[in-house]
Design a protein around this motif. Structure first.
Motif, mmCIF file in Angstrom:
data_model
loop_
_atom_site.group_PDB
_atom_site.id
_atom_site.type_symbol
_atom_site.label_atom_id
_atom_site.label_comp_id
_atom_site.label_asym_id
_atom_site.label_seq_id
_atom_site.Cartn_x
_atom_site.Cartn_y
_atom_site.Cartn_z
ATOM 1 N N TYR A 1 22.142 35.621 37.467
ATOM 2 C CA TYR A 1 23.388 35.554 36.713
ATOM 3 C C TYR A 1 24.539 36.345 37.333
ATOM 4 N N VAL A 2 24.394 36.825 38.552
ATOM 5 C CA VAL A 2 25.445 37.648 39.152
ATOM 6 C C VAL A 2 26.766 36.879 39.288
ATOM 7 N N THR A 3 26.728 35.600 39.603
ATOM 8 C CA THR A 3 27.977 34.840 39.712
ATOM 9 C C THR A 3 28.623 34.666 38.339
ATOM 10 N N LEU B 1 32.841 35.737 34.333
ATOM 11 C CA LEU B 1 33.184 36.248 33.015
ATOM 12 C C LEU B 1 34.374 37.198 33.090
ATOM 13 N N LEU B 2 34.380 38.102 34.065
ATOM 14 C CA LEU B 2 35.511 39.017 34.228
ATOM 15 C C LEU B 2 36.791 38.237 34.500
ATOM 16 N N GLN B 3 36.739 37.238 35.353
ATOM 17 C CA GLN B 3 37.933 36.451 35.668
ATOM 18 C C GLN B 3 38.466 35.722 34.431
#
Length: 177
Positions: A93-95, A100-102
């Motif tokens: 889930y790193v991408t 999510l931040l963007q």
């Protein structure tokens, strides 16, 4: 080994892969259908997610999660393997984490705060950035906020924060509470 989730509960699932080995009669080259499988994992995503959920959300230590997995589903997972589940789920889930931040930074209102966390041999800070429907947590070893200017660069809305001075230097309309 995996788990399947349904409206009526959770149950163990075992998937068996059968692979054949072949040898070309003309050239003698050997090959196998085993290479076509997309993964070589023994444990499925749902089982790993279940373990990580009960560790992170329910606060159970991983030894208790291991015992529950064995008691409830008859699945034994070694100590070392169950500790690797977190790493595996995080890598998957790193991408999504950065996406999510963007998405949060595109929202018209952003809430930000930080809090101290006491680790075994040191103290650090967990920061939280949230819109009205999404949350992004991250760890920093210090409370120093100079990284915020670069991190929040795409944001153009109203920043809601407490009275911590690191937020005062940010070039956004602000609401303090």
């Amino acid at each position: 080994l995996d788990l399947t989730f349904s409206k009526s509960g959770v149950q163990r699932a075992v998937t068996c892969f059968r692979c054949w080995h072949y040898t070309c009669q003309k050239c003698g080259a050997a090959f196998s259908s085993d290479r076509r499988r997309s993964t070589n994992y023994v444990y499925g995503h749902s089982l790993m997610s279940w373990c990580v959920y009960f560790n992170v959300i329910s606060g159970e230590n991983l030894l208790r999660v291991q015992k529950n997995l064995e008691d409830l589903f008859g699945i034994y997972v070694s100590n070392s393997q169950i500790y690797r589940f977190k790493e595996s789920i995080a890598a998957r889930y790193v991408t999504l984490y950065f996406e999510l931040l963007q998405r949060i930074l595109k929202s018209p209102v952003l809430h930000i705060d930080e809090t101290v966390v006491n680790l075994r041999k040191q103290t650090g800070y967990v920061w939280v950035i949230t819109s009205m429907d999404m949350v992004y947590f991250f760890y920093r070893p210090s409370r120093e906020g100079s990284f915020l200017t670069e991190m929040l660069a795409p944001f153009s809305g109203i920043l809601i924060s407490d009275f911590y001075t690191a937020y005062d230097s940010l070039p956004y309309q602000q609401q303090k509470c």
